[in-house]
Design an enzyme around this catalytic site. Structure first.
Site, PDB file in Angstrom:
ATOM      1  N   LYS A 175      27.178  39.619 114.463  1.00 63.33           N
ATOM      2  CA  LYS A 175      27.684  40.626 115.241  1.00 63.33           C
ATOM      3  C   LYS A 175      28.152  42.032 114.469  1.00 63.33           C
ATOM      4  O   LYS A 175      28.151  43.205 114.832  1.00 63.33           O
ATOM      5  CB  LYS A 175      28.800  40.394 116.130  1.00 63.33           C
ATOM      6  CG  LYS A 175      28.630  39.477 117.130  1.00 63.33           C
ATOM      7  CD  LYS A 175      29.557  39.214 118.368  1.00 63.33           C
ATOM      8  CE  LYS A 175      29.080  38.282 119.379  1.00 63.33           C
ATOM      9  NZ  LYS A 175      30.018  38.060 120.367  1.00 63.33           N
ATOM     10  N   ARG A 218      48.085  34.367 113.698  1.00 67.29           N
ATOM     11  CA  ARG A 218      48.569  33.665 112.476  1.00 67.29           C
ATOM     12  C   ARG A 218      48.653  34.607 111.441  1.00 67.29           C
ATOM     13  O   ARG A 218      49.578  34.750 110.706  1.00 67.29           O
ATOM     14  CB  ARG A 218      47.667  32.572 112.247  1.00 67.29           C
ATOM     15  CG  ARG A 218      48.125  31.467 111.143  1.00 67.29           C
ATOM     16  CD  ARG A 218      47.101  30.294 111.297  1.00 67.29           C
ATOM     17  NE  ARG A 218      45.732  30.695 110.914  1.00 67.29           N
ATOM     18  CZ  ARG A 218      44.695  29.921 110.856  1.00 67.29           C
ATOM     19  NH1 ARG A 218      44.854  28.571 111.234  1.00 67.29           N
ATOM     20  NH2 ARG A 218      43.599  30.167 110.448  1.00 67.29           N
ATOM     21  N   GLY A 263      36.959  38.028 114.681  1.00 67.98           N
ATOM     22  CA  GLY A 263      35.683  38.684 115.091  1.00 67.98           C
ATOM     23  C   GLY A 263      35.403  38.648 116.592  1.00 67.98           C
ATOM     24  O   GLY A 263      35.081  39.654 117.178  1.00 67.98           O
ATOM     25  N   ALA A 264      35.676  37.441 117.141  1.00 68.88           N
ATOM     26  CA  ALA A 264      35.315  37.533 118.384  1.00 68.88           C
ATOM     27  C   ALA A 264      36.201  38.412 119.417  1.00 68.88           C
ATOM     28  O   ALA A 264      35.623  38.906 120.541  1.00 68.88           O
ATOM     29  CB  ALA A 264      35.347  35.911 118.925  1.00 68.88           C
ATOM     30  N   ASP A 288      31.140  42.702 125.412  1.00 65.66           N
ATOM     31  CA  ASP A 288      31.832  41.399 125.450  1.00 65.66           C
ATOM     32  C   ASP A 288      33.375  41.862 126.122  1.00 65.66           C
ATOM     33  O   ASP A 288      33.773  41.148 127.072  1.00 65.66           O
ATOM     34  CB  ASP A 288      32.389  40.918 124.032  1.00 65.66           C
ATOM     35  CG  ASP A 288      31.157  40.316 123.342  1.00 65.66           C
ATOM     36  OD1 ASP A 288      30.267  39.492 123.934  1.00 65.66           O
ATOM     37  OD2 ASP A 288      31.368  40.230 122.127  1.00 65.66           O
ATOM     38  N   ALA A 294      43.205  37.655 116.291  1.00 66.79           N
ATOM     39  CA  ALA A 294      42.424  39.024 115.940  1.00 66.79           C
ATOM     40  C   ALA A 294      41.353  38.687 114.907  1.00 66.79           C
ATOM     41  O   ALA A 294      41.116  39.658 114.010  1.00 66.79           O
ATOM     42  CB  ALA A 294      43.610  39.615 114.990  1.00 66.79           C
ATOM     43  N   SER A 306      23.045  28.499 122.619  1.00 65.45           N
ATOM     44  CA  SER A 306      23.321  29.535 123.724  1.00 65.45           C
ATOM     45  C   SER A 306      22.821  29.273 125.101  1.00 65.45           C
ATOM     46  O   SER A 306      21.547  28.884 125.073  1.00 65.45           O
ATOM     47  CB  SER A 306      22.495  30.783 122.940  1.00 65.45           C
ATOM     48  OG  SER A 306      22.438  31.925 123.732  1.00 65.45           O
ATOM     49  N   ASN A 355      27.069  43.377 120.202  1.00 63.82           N
ATOM     50  CA  ASN A 355      26.256  42.248 120.861  1.00 63.82           C
ATOM     51  C   ASN A 355      25.153  42.638 121.424  1.00 63.82           C
ATOM     52  O   ASN A 355      24.470  41.437 121.988  1.00 63.82           O
ATOM     53  CB  ASN A 355      27.476  41.685 121.583  1.00 63.82           C
ATOM     54  CG  ASN A 355      27.735  42.017 123.126  1.00 63.82           C
ATOM     55  OD1 ASN A 355      27.161  43.275 123.262  1.00 63.82           O
ATOM     56  ND2 ASN A 355      27.801  41.326 123.994  1.00 63.82           N
ATOM     57  N   SER A 370      22.325  32.361 126.671  1.00 62.79           N
ATOM     58  CA  SER A 370      21.760  33.513 127.216  1.00 62.79           C
ATOM     59  C   SER A 370      20.413  33.259 127.787  1.00 62.79           C
ATOM     60  O   SER A 370      20.136  33.996 128.727  1.00 62.79           O
ATOM     61  CB  SER A 370      21.898  34.327 126.090  1.00 62.79           C
ATOM     62  OG  SER A 370      23.386  34.501 125.677  1.00 62.79           O
TER      63      SER A 370
HETATM   64  P1  ATR Z   1      36.011  34.315 115.609  1.00 65.41           P
HETATM   65  O1  ATR Z   1      34.816  35.180 115.173  1.00 65.41           O
HETATM   66  O2  ATR Z   1      35.692  33.282 116.610  1.00 65.41           O
HETATM   67  O3  ATR Z   1      37.097  35.112 116.173  1.00 65.41           O
HETATM   68  P2  ATR Z   1      37.436  34.241 113.196  1.00 65.41           P
HETATM   69  O4  ATR Z   1      36.966  35.556 113.098  1.00 65.41           O
HETATM   70  O5  ATR Z   1      37.563  33.289 112.011  1.00 65.41           O
HETATM   71  O6  ATR Z   1      36.322  33.684 114.262  1.00 65.41           O
HETATM   72  O7  ATR Z   1      39.051  34.219 113.924  1.00 65.41           O
HETATM   73  C1  ATR Z   1      39.224  32.926 114.488  1.00 65.41           C
HETATM   74  C2  ATR Z   1      40.772  33.433 115.192  1.00 65.41           C
HETATM   75  O8  ATR Z   1      41.401  32.204 115.396  1.00 65.41           O
HETATM   76  C3  ATR Z   1      41.730  34.125 114.108  1.00 65.41           C
HETATM   77  O9  ATR Z   1      42.631  35.046 114.811  1.00 65.41           O
HETATM   78  C4  ATR Z   1      42.571  33.013 113.514  1.00 65.41           C
HETATM   79  O10 ATR Z   1      43.649  33.286 112.900  1.00 65.41           O
HETATM   80  P3  ATR Z   1      43.766  34.025 111.344  1.00 65.41           P
HETATM   81  O11 ATR Z   1      43.417  35.390 111.482  1.00 65.41           O
HETATM   82  O12 ATR Z   1      45.225  33.695 110.886  1.00 65.41           O
HETATM   83  O13 ATR Z   1      42.948  33.060 110.696  1.00 65.41           O
HETATM   84  C5  ATR Z   1      42.630  32.043 114.748  1.00 65.41           C
HETATM   85  N1  ATR Z   1      43.005  30.645 114.382  1.00 65.41           N
HETATM   86  C6  ATR Z   1      42.336  29.813 113.798  1.00 65.41           C
HETATM   87  N2  ATR Z   1      42.831  28.547 113.894  1.00 65.41           N
HETATM   88  C7  ATR Z   1      44.119  28.884 113.949  1.00 65.41           C
HETATM   89  C8  ATR Z   1      45.065  27.903 114.476  1.00 65.41           C
HETATM   90  N3  ATR Z   1      45.191  26.555 114.158  1.00 65.41           N
HETATM   91  N4  ATR Z   1      45.967  28.450 114.742  1.00 65.41           N
HETATM   92  C9  ATR Z   1      46.273  29.917 114.990  1.00 65.41           C
HETATM   93  N5  ATR Z   1      45.288  30.532 115.135  1.00 65.41           N
HETATM   94  C10 ATR Z   1      44.401  30.302 114.589  1.00 65.41           C
END
Ligand code: ATR
Length: 284
Positions: free
Chosen positions: A71, A158, A136-137, A108, A134, A14, A92, A16
């Site tokens: 979070k 995806r 968590g981040a 954020d 879509a 981090s 956050n 921060s």
């Molecule tokens: P974070 O907290 O970092 O957002 P997450 O909640 O696991 O982590 O979300 C990762 C995001 O990256 C999701 O939107 C995921 O798509 P899915 O909801 O279908 O899982 C996307 N993601 C991860 N790997 C991917 C890939 N190879 N191609 C397209 N989208 C991907």
């Protein structure tokens, strides 16, 4: 001493602590900001330990930043949650009030908006915007992008269901702003955009950017919410297709600036600190 910290797992990466120490120095605020590794599943205990240990030392624990994977836990331990954190479903920033209550917020999204509008100097009002991802981040940034006046916002993911449920959650806000808000599959995104924000982990995994370059309008701004090697693939792709590429370092500094202002009531010089951080990372 007034004490703050960032809690996460992992947390050693981090930036921060450095950012807040620099804010404090530039604003003459006598604070200390720690990094605290919290065991998985033990977020509430981590908060309690932080407050207790500060009190034992004669310090005042006044707040903390919350990073992955806490979070979502952070919202459940607060007595008060801001509207934007409720909409985001993620927190956050925690502030510990004088009466002992915990106030939860999410900076954020406003951090991303401020970086785009103030640092990159791209006003969002009336713009069309594609958000890839879509998870968590990404959850926290949709509301502030709509508040900033974007005319059209498309969320592509995806797993389409996740984009649909995020869009549903923000439908009333979009309606209130007169904005169009849509969910699409990655390979079916219609049209092109002034701004493309990558909030997927695809670069991190070394995978190709999961949308076609036709989504980039001439001169578009393409922002990755990550920085460093995790953003490299997306930024390279954006530049190769004529877009202006921007990593997530500005968002990181600007979300920290919002937290700092919530805690201290003082606006730190975030653009200066962003320049300094970029120079430090380039020299490392
Ligand atoms: P974070 O907290 O970092 O957002 P997450 O909640 O696991 O982590 O979300 C990762 C995001 O990256 C999701 O939107 C995921 O798509 P899915 O909801 O279908 O899982 C996307 N993601 C991860 N790997 C991917 C890939 N190879 N191609 C397209 N989208 C991907």
């Amino acid at each position: 001493m007034d004490l703050y910290c960032v809690m996460g797992n992992p947390v050693e990466h981090s930036r921060s602590p450095w950012i807040h120490a620099r804010f404090a120095e530039l604003c003459n605020q006598p604070i200390a900001y720690e990094r605290r590794l919290v065991a998985l599943g033990a977020f509430a205990e981590g908060i309690a330990a932080f407050r207790r240990e500060a009190a034992e030392r004669g310090d005042r624990a006044l707040g903390c930043n919350v990073t992955v994977p806490f979070k979502f836990d952070a919202a459940s331990i607060a007595q008060h949650t801001s509207e934007r954190a409720t909409l985001a479903g993620a927190v956050n920033t925690l502030r510990f009030a004088a009466d002992g209550d915990i106030h939860a917020d999410n900076t954020d999204g406003i951090g991303l908006v401020n970086d785009i509008e103030r640092n990159a100097r791209v006003p969002l009002a009336g713009k069309s915007l594609l958000r890839i991802g879509a998870g968590g981040a990404a959850a926290g940034v949709l509301g502030p992008l709509l508040d900033a006046g974007a005319a059209r916002v498309v969320v592509a993911n995806r797993t389409v269901d996740k984009a649909v449920s995020l869009v549903r959650r923000h439908a009333a806000l979009a309606l209130a702003h007169g904005a169009s808000l849509e969910a699409w599959a990655l390979d079916a995104v219609p049209g092109d955009f002034d701004l493309v924000v990558n909030a997927t982990a695809s670069s991190l995994a070394g995978d190709a950017v999961p949308v076609g370059a036709q989504v980039l309008r001439q001169g578009a701004l393409a922002v990755d919410m990550m920085y460093g090697p995790a953003a490299a693939g997306f930024l390279q792709w954006a530049r190769a297709h004529g877009a202006v590429a921007r990593d997530g370092l500005g968002m990181l500094v600007e979300q920290a600036a919002e937290s700092f202002e919530i805690w201290r009531g003082v606006r730190p010089p975030s653009a200066q600190v962003l320049d300094e951080l970029r120079a430090r990372l380039a020299a490392a």
